[in-house]
Design a protein around this motif. Structure first.
Motif, PDB file in Angstrom:
ATOM      1  N   THR A 226       0.835  -1.206   0.000  1.00 59.42           N
ATOM      2  CA  THR A 226       0.000   0.000   0.000  1.00 59.42           C
ATOM      3  C   THR A 226       0.864   1.249   0.000  1.00 59.42           C
ATOM      4  OG1 THR A 226      -1.723  -1.174   1.227  1.00 59.42           O
ATOM      5  CG2 THR A 226      -1.835   1.229   1.219  1.00 59.42           C
ATOM      6  N   ALA A 227       1.914   1.259   0.817  1.00 61.04           N
ATOM      7  CA  ALA A 227       2.818   2.416   0.870  1.00 61.04           C
ATOM      8  C   ALA A 227       3.442   2.665  -0.500  1.00 61.04           C
ATOM      9  CB  ALA A 227       3.895   2.185   1.915  1.00 61.04           C
ATOM     10  N   VAL A 228       3.876   1.602  -1.162  1.00 63.11           N
ATOM     11  CA  VAL A 228       4.495   1.746  -2.478  1.00 63.11           C
ATOM     12  C   VAL A 228       3.496   2.309  -3.482  1.00 63.11           C
ATOM     13  CG1 VAL A 228       5.494   0.470  -4.420  1.00 63.11           C
ATOM     14  CG2 VAL A 228       6.221  -0.048  -2.079  1.00 63.11           C
ATOM     15  N   ARG A 229       2.279   1.779  -3.500  1.00 65.03           N
ATOM     16  CA  ARG A 229       1.264   2.259  -4.457  1.00 65.03           C
ATOM     17  C   ARG A 229       0.929   3.713  -4.226  1.00 65.03           C
ATOM     18  NH1 ARG A 229      -1.199  -2.788  -3.476  1.00 65.03           N
ATOM     19  NH2 ARG A 229      -2.694  -1.811  -2.067  1.00 65.03           N
ATOM     20  N   TRP A 230       0.745   4.103  -2.967  1.00 62.10           N
ATOM     21  CA  TRP A 230       0.372   5.478  -2.667  1.00 62.10           C
ATOM     22  C   TRP A 230       1.502   6.443  -2.992  1.00 62.10           C
ATOM     23  CZ3 TRP A 230      -3.044   5.637   2.390  1.00 62.10           C
ATOM     24  CH2 TRP A 230      -4.182   4.866   2.165  1.00 62.10           C
ATOM     25  N   ALA A 231       2.730   6.026  -2.713  1.00 65.38           N
ATOM     26  CA  ALA A 231       3.874   6.875  -3.075  1.00 65.38           C
ATOM     27  C   ALA A 231       3.960   7.019  -4.596  1.00 65.38           C
ATOM     28  CB  ALA A 231       5.160   6.279  -2.515  1.00 65.38           C
ATOM     29  N   ALA A 232       3.738   5.926  -5.309  1.00 58.84           N
ATOM     30  CA  ALA A 232       3.802   5.958  -6.769  1.00 58.84           C
ATOM     31  C   ALA A 232       2.770   6.912  -7.361  1.00 58.84           C
ATOM     32  CB  ALA A 232       3.595   4.553  -7.328  1.00 58.84           C
ATOM     33  N   HIS A 233       1.631   7.065  -6.666  1.00 56.21           N
ATOM     34  CA  HIS A 233       0.585   7.965  -7.152  1.00 56.21           C
ATOM     35  C   HIS A 233       0.759   9.393  -6.654  1.00 56.21           C
ATOM     36  CE1 HIS A 233      -1.427   4.167  -8.238  1.00 56.21           C
ATOM     37  NE2 HIS A 233      -2.085   4.905  -9.109  1.00 56.21           N
ATOM     38  N   GLY A 234       1.888   9.672  -5.992  1.00 52.05           N
ATOM     39  CA  GLY A 234       2.207  11.043  -5.649  1.00 52.05           C
ATOM     40  C   GLY A 234       1.708  11.542  -4.317  1.00 52.05           C
ATOM     41  N   LEU A 235       1.199  10.632  -3.452  1.00 53.25           N
ATOM     42  CA  LEU A 235       0.715  11.100  -2.157  1.00 53.25           C
ATOM     43  C   LEU A 235       1.866  11.571  -1.281  1.00 53.25           C
ATOM     44  CD1 LEU A 235      -1.692  11.452  -0.245  1.00 53.25           C
ATOM     45  CD2 LEU A 235      -1.315   9.104   0.539  1.00 53.25           C
ATOM     46  N   GLY A 236       3.021  10.949  -1.429  1.00 49.83           N
ATOM     47  CA  GLY A 236       4.215  11.301  -0.670  1.00 49.83           C
ATOM     48  C   GLY A 236       5.281  10.268  -0.965  1.00 49.83           C
ATOM     49  N   VAL A 237       6.503  10.490  -0.490  1.00 50.91           N
ATOM     50  CA  VAL A 237       7.562   9.503  -0.676  1.00 50.91           C
ATOM     51  C   VAL A 237       7.500   8.494   0.463  1.00 50.91           C
ATOM     52  CG1 VAL A 237       9.010  11.148  -1.893  1.00 50.91           C
ATOM     53  CG2 VAL A 237       9.265  10.887   0.576  1.00 50.91           C
ATOM     54  N   THR A 238       8.088   7.339   0.241  1.00 54.95           N
ATOM     55  CA  THR A 238       8.135   6.339   1.308  1.00 54.95           C
ATOM     56  C   THR A 238       9.449   5.599   1.246  1.00 54.95           C
ATOM     57  OG1 THR A 238       6.842   4.617   2.440  1.00 54.95           O
ATOM     58  CG2 THR A 238       7.110   4.382   0.072  1.00 54.95           C
ATOM     59  N   LEU A 239       9.802   4.952   2.352  1.00 52.94           N
ATOM     60  CA  LEU A 239      11.058   4.207   2.477  1.00 52.94           C
ATOM     61  C   LEU A 239      10.709   2.774   2.866  1.00 52.94           C
ATOM     62  CD1 LEU A 239      14.135   5.093   2.375  1.00 52.94           C
ATOM     63  CD2 LEU A 239      14.069   4.965   4.860  1.00 52.94           C
ATOM     64  N   VAL A 240      11.093   1.827   2.015  1.00 53.10           N
ATOM     65  CA  VAL A 240      10.725   0.426   2.242  1.00 53.10           C
ATOM     66  C   VAL A 240      11.912  -0.477   1.934  1.00 53.10           C
ATOM     67  CG1 VAL A 240       8.280   0.798   1.682  1.00 53.10           C
ATOM     68  CG2 VAL A 240       9.884   0.147  -0.129  1.00 53.10           C
ATOM     69  N   PRO A 241      11.911  -1.714   2.444  1.00 53.53           N
ATOM     70  CA  PRO A 241      12.951  -2.669   2.047  1.00 53.53           C
ATOM     71  C   PRO A 241      12.896  -2.930   0.548  1.00 53.53           C
ATOM     72  CG  PRO A 241      11.775  -3.439   3.994  1.00 53.53           C
ATOM     73  CD  PRO A 241      11.003  -2.281   3.470  1.00 53.53           C
TER      74      PRO A 241
END
Length: 291
Positions: A226-241
Motif C-alpha cells: 500500500t505504501a508503495v502504491r500510494w507513493a507511486a501515485h504522488g501522495l508522498g515519498v516512502t522508504l521500504v525494504p
C-alpha cells in the motif's frame, strides 16, 4: 478435554462460525457443535458469544484460546519429531515474518525446503509488530520468526542478512533523474509512513532523525504494498525494504545515500528440530546483497 476440542475451538475462532469451521476441518457440523458444547461444560465457562457477524471469543475464551494454541502447536511438533525419518521430514512448520522483511528471500527458501521435504506442511503469516512476534516466540507458538534486529532481539537470534531500504517516488518526481537519492534532498517532502509500533516506521524515524529531516506525514498504512502504491501515485515519498517493492513499481525506486541497511534475524523455537535448522540454512543462502 482433548487436543481435538482445542483444534475445533481454534477453528471456530478463526472462521467465525461452527459451520465454516467444520468445513475448514472437513468434519460434520453436528459433531463439532457437540465437541464445543462439551468443552464449555467441562470448563464451566462460555468460550464464544453470538453476534450479528458470527461467533466471537469471550474474554475468558480469548485467554483459553491462547493456551490452546500453544498446546496444539506443541502437539504438532511432537508428532513431526516422532515421525521424522533420517531423510524425510513430515508435519507442520509455523513461520512468522515481520511485515516488509524477507519478502523476496523467504519464498525462495521455503520453495527449496518444500522441494527437499515434500511432506512437510508450512504455514506462514505476516505480523507488523515486533512485540507480538516476540510474545509468540516466547509462547512457543512459532517454529521460526523472521524479523528486523532491534535492541530487544534475543541473544540466540541468528543473523541471516541485511535488507537495504530504498525510496519510492511518484511518477515525474525530479529525484528519478538520479541513480541514487540523497536523503537530505527529500527535505520538505510529505511521507507515507507505517503504523507507529512497526519496525518499518522505527527505521524511518531513525533515518529522518539522523538526517535532520522533519517530515510531514501524508498517511500511515499497515502494508508495504500500500505504501508503495500510494507513493507511486504522488501522495508522498516512502522508504521500504528493496525486496518488498512489487516488480511493477521498480522503475519508481531509487537507492538512498547514505545507504540504509537493516539486519534481519531468524529466531528459532527452543529445542529447534531439523526442519527449522534446514530453513535457517536456506535463508542464509538467499541473496541479501546490498548495493
Amino acid at each position: 478435554m482433548s487436543l481435538r476440542q482445542y483444534e475445533y475451538a481454534l477453528a471456530v475462532a478463526e472462521a467465525g462460525s461452527v459451520t465454516a469451521a467444520a468445513e475448514l476441518l472437513r468434519v460434520a457440523q453436528p459433531s463439532m457443535s457437540q465437541q464445543i458444547r462439551g468443552l464449555e461444560r467441562e470448563l464451566g465457562v462460555q468460550l464464544f458469544a453470538r453476534t450479528p457477524t458470527g461467533l466471537v471469543p469471550t474474554v475468558v475464551g480469548r485467554a483459553f484460546l491462547r493456551e490452546a494454541e500453544v498446546a496444539v502447536s506443541a502437539s504438532r511438533r511432537a508428532r513431526a519429531t516422532a515421525r521424522a525419518g533420517a531423510d524425510e521430514l513430515v508435519g507442520e512448520l509455523v513461520v512468522a515474518v515481520q511485515m516488509g522483511f524477507g519478502t523476496r528471500q523467504l519464498p525462495g527458501a521455503l520453495g527449496a525446503l518444500r522441494r527437499r521435504f515434500p511432506r512437510l506442511e508450512v504455514t506462514v503469516f505476516e505480523e507488523p509488530s515486533s512485540a507480538e512476534l516476540e510474545r509468540l516466540c516466547r509462547r512457543g507458538v512459532l517454529n521460526l520468526a523472521l524479523m528486523a534486529a532491534c535492541e530487544r532481539s534475543p541473544a540466540d537470534a541468528h543473523h541471516v542478512g541485511d535488507e537495504e531500504f530504498v525510496v519510492v517516488l511518484g511518477a515525474g518526481h525530479p529525484g528519478l533523474a538520479s541513480d541514487r537519492v540523497g536523503l537530505r534532498e527529500l527535505a520538505g517532502e510529505p511521507w507515507v509512513r507505517f503504523d507507529r509500533d512497526s519496525a518499518l516506521d522505527a527505521v524511518l524515524q531513525n533515518v529522518l532523525r539522523n538526517n535532520e529531516l522533519a517530515p510531514a506525514t501524508a498517511a500511515r498504512v499497515s502494508q508495504t504494498a500500500t505504501a508503495v502504491r500510494w507513493a507511486a501515485h504522488g501522495l508522498g515519498v516512502t522508504l521500504v525494504p528493496a525486496s518488498a517493492v512489487p516488480q511493477d513499481y521498480e522503475h519508481l525506486v531509487r537507492p538512498v545515500s547514505p545507504v540504509v541497511p537493516q539486519p534481519v534475524i531468524a529466531v528459532l523455537r527452543q529445542g529447534a528440530g531439523p526442519a527449522e535448522k534446514a530453513l535457517l540454512g536456506l535463508l542464509r543462502q538467499e541473496s541479501w546483497q546490498l548495493s
